[in-house]
Scaffold this motif. Structure first.
Motif, PDB file in Angstrom:
ATOM      1  N   ARG A   1       0.604  -0.777  -0.911  1.00 36.05           N
ATOM      2  CA  ARG A   1      -0.282  -0.303   0.273  1.00 36.05           C
ATOM      3  C   ARG A   1       0.812   1.089  -0.408  1.00 36.05           C
ATOM      4  N   HIS A   2       0.686   2.126  -1.048  1.00 33.88           N
ATOM      5  CA  HIS A   2       1.357   3.613  -1.331  1.00 33.88           C
ATOM      6  C   HIS A   2       2.869   2.752  -1.757  1.00 33.88           C
ATOM      7  N   PRO A   3       3.271   2.309  -2.480  1.00 37.09           N
ATOM      8  CA  PRO A   3       4.800   1.888  -2.926  1.00 37.09           C
ATOM      9  C   PRO A   3       5.579   2.596  -3.354  1.00 37.09           C
ATOM     10  N   ALA A   4       4.565   3.693  -3.862  1.00 37.93           N
ATOM     11  CA  ALA A   4       5.556   4.852  -4.033  1.00 37.93           C
ATOM     12  C   ALA A   4       6.555   5.409  -2.972  1.00 37.93           C
ATOM     13  N   TYR A   5       5.377   5.859  -1.946  1.00 37.35           N
ATOM     14  CA  TYR A   5       6.328   5.878  -0.706  1.00 37.35           C
ATOM     15  C   TYR A   5       7.107   4.881   0.173  1.00 37.35           C
ATOM     16  N   PHE A   6       7.201   3.867   0.192  1.00 37.50           N
ATOM     17  CA  PHE A   6       7.158   2.828   0.488  1.00 37.50           C
ATOM     18  C   PHE A   6       8.745   2.691  -0.564  1.00 37.50           C
ATOM     19  N   ALA A   7       8.543   2.558  -1.258  1.00 34.46           N
ATOM     20  CA  ALA A   7      10.286   2.879  -2.128  1.00 34.46           C
ATOM     21  C   ALA A   7      11.243   4.040  -2.080  1.00 34.46           C
ATOM     22  N   PHE A   8      11.051   5.637  -1.621  1.00 35.07           N
ATOM     23  CA  PHE A   8      12.127   6.208  -1.449  1.00 35.07           C
ATOM     24  C   PHE A   8      12.193   6.579  -0.158  1.00 35.07           C
ATOM     25  N   PHE A   9      11.430   5.598   0.931  1.00 34.07           N
ATOM     26  CA  PHE A   9      12.048   4.831   2.065  1.00 34.07           C
ATOM     27  C   PHE A   9      13.194   4.452   1.553  1.00 34.07           C
ATOM     28  N   TRP A  10      13.143   3.060   1.756  1.00 35.92           N
ATOM     29  CA  TRP A  10      14.337   2.564   1.560  1.00 35.92           C
ATOM     30  C   TRP A  10      14.952   2.837   0.636  1.00 35.92           C
ATOM     31  N   TRP A  11      14.812   3.613  -0.627  1.00 35.92           N
ATOM     32  CA  TRP A  11      15.892   3.791  -0.870  1.00 35.92           C
ATOM     33  C   TRP A  11      16.449   5.362  -0.749  1.00 35.92           C
ATOM     34  N   GLY A  12      16.008   6.651   0.201  1.00 35.19           N
ATOM     35  CA  GLY A  12      17.296   7.140   0.795  1.00 35.19           C
ATOM     36  C   GLY A  12      17.754   6.090   1.836  1.00 35.19           C
ATOM     37  N   LEU A  13      17.804   5.368   2.831  1.00 34.74           N
ATOM     38  CA  LEU A  13      18.228   4.462   4.038  1.00 34.74           C
ATOM     39  C   LEU A  13      19.086   4.051   3.020  1.00 34.74           C
ATOM     40  N   GLY A  14      19.236   3.124   1.755  1.00 36.99           N
ATOM     41  CA  GLY A  14      20.492   2.594   1.228  1.00 36.99           C
ATOM     42  C   GLY A  14      21.133   3.395   0.788  1.00 36.99           C
ATOM     43  N   THR A  15      20.820   4.842   0.325  1.00 33.65           N
ATOM     44  CA  THR A  15      21.735   5.298  -0.107  1.00 33.65           C
ATOM     45  C   THR A  15      22.815   5.676   0.857  1.00 33.65           C
ATOM     46  N   GLN A  16      22.152   5.948   2.161  1.00 30.24           N
ATOM     47  CA  GLN A  16      22.763   5.923   3.574  1.00 30.24           C
ATOM     48  C   GLN A  16      24.145   5.058   4.095  1.00 30.24           C
ATOM     49  N   LEU A  17      23.258   3.838   3.802  1.00 33.05           N
ATOM     50  CA  LEU A  17      24.079   2.381   3.209  1.00 33.05           C
ATOM     51  C   LEU A  17      25.452   2.742   2.439  1.00 33.05           C
TER      52      LEU A  17
END
Length: 382
Positions: free
Chosen positions: A313-329
């Motif tokens: 549910r709300h896949p665009a928000y889900f994607a940006f949340f984990w995309w942002g954390l992935g860039t910091q890793l």
């Protein structure tokens, strides 16, 4: 006042040279027919009371000294400028001339005089107090096509420049990543990787909008200035932390139990998968997806519950949340990783709660059932 007598009546006394035209008993009906001055307006010639009111200051008992009389007769206008110039001049010349003979020190002020308008005069209609006020130029509808010109919200020039810059930034960063990895052992390749990921993300935001929701494809669809300046501050801080740490402590490893390589790989996967899911979700939603929360959902807005939306549910928000954390890793930023997690979680929890209020109002039980069945996949949200 006596009744008017037609000129052909035998009761009319003929004029003689001894008659003084300034006689106080002479009315407008008794004026000689060969008078060269223009006659008064018909409305005054037939209205004895108004004519008497106008010549009252010229009575014989008027004090012969400097006097300024404000003459105001009952009329419908606001100023003498509104009446027929010929009628006004003919009426005033006669009485001012006669009064000036009897009272040479009198000064008659006719600036406030109100007379009946000429029969041919039509005063402008009064403004309706309930009518719409005149709109400023900025509020008037613009001619079609101007939004595509320079400075417009869909400026083709602005779109071309942004796409060109983002494409060059992505190509340059990709070349830098390959060169640094191939020629050196420096961990600074993380910086161009992060900038390239940002360039690709913003380009795809516009591309998916232009393909799936063309009506909203404008300059702002790139999201380059979204949530300004917090968005820019967050990314600048992340790059600064990566630069300082890798310049002064290039061998430092903050990952526990020597899991730095695992976390780096996890970051790359989260970044790639997050970007893919967001792009796919926006394309699947089509015109139902918008970067701005829609408080009024029109007929063109459909509830999508299949495909990616059937799993997240709300896949665009889900994607940006984990995309942002992935860039910091990938950047190896322990401080910014925690900061990104807190800020993104708060942002999307509020955003999802606000958006679902409008979705429930429109789709009622359909959305409530969908919300129970499909989670957001963001920890502690929904």
């Amino acid at each position: 006042m006596p009744e008017s007598v037609p000129p052909s009546s035998p009761l009319r006394r003929p004029m003689t040279p001894e008659d003084d035209p300034s006689d106080e008993h002479l009315s407008t009906e008794d004026a000689p027919t060969n008078d060269k001055l223009a006659p008064p307006p018909p409305s005054l010639a037939n209205d004895s009371e108004e004519a008497e009111d106008f010549v009252t200051p010229m009575a014989s008992n008027f004090p012969p000294k400097d006097v300024k009389a404000n003459v105001e007769a009952n009329g419908n206008g606001d100023s003498p400028k509104a009446w027929s110039s010929a009628s006004f001049a003919g009426f005033n010349k006669r009485h001012v001339r006669r009064s000036s003979r009897q009272y040479p020190n009198m000064v008659i002020d006719t600036s406030k005089t109100k007379l009946h308008p000429s029969p041919n005069h039509h005063p402008p209609p009064e403004k309706d107090p309930g009518a719409n006020p005149t709109l400023p130029l900025s509020a008037l509808p613009r001619p079609p096509g101007l939004e595509y010109h320079s400075g417009g919200k869909k400026s083709l020039e602005g779109i071309a420049i942004r796409a060109f810059c983002l494409g060059n930034a992505f190509s340059l960063c990709l070349a830098l990543v390959v060169a640094i990895l191939a020629l050196t052992s420096s961990p600074l390749w993380r910086l161009p990787f992060f900038v390239g990921a940002l360039a690709l993300f913003h380009f795809l935001e516009f591309w998916t909008t232009a393909r799936g929701n063309t009506a909203e494809a404008g300059v702002k669809a790139f999201l380059l200035t979204a949530n300004w300046p917090h968005y820019a501050i967050a990314h600048s801080t992340a790059m600064l932390e990566c630069l300082v740490v890798n310049l002064f402590w290039p061998q430092r490893s903050w990952a526990p139990l020597y899991t730095g390589s695992v976390l780096l790989l996890l970051g790359l996967i989260l970044t790639a998968v997050g970007q893919f899911i967001r792009t796919a979700a926006m394309l699947q939603a089509g015109s139902s997806f918008n970067h701005i929360v829609q408080t009024r959902l029109g007929d063109g807005h459909d509830l999508v519950t299949t495909g990616i939306y059937g799993v997240i549910r709300h896949p665009a928000y889900f994607a940006f949340f984990w995309w942002g954390l992935g860039t910091q890793l990938v950047l190896g930023n322990p401080i910014c990783f925690v900061a990104y997690a807190v800020v993104l979680w708060r942002f999307f929890s509020v955003r999802i709660r606000e958006e679902e209020t409008y979705l429930v109002n429109k789709y009622k039980e359909d959305y409530l059932e969908y919300r129970k069945r499909v989670p957001t996949r963001i920890p502690f949200v929904g």
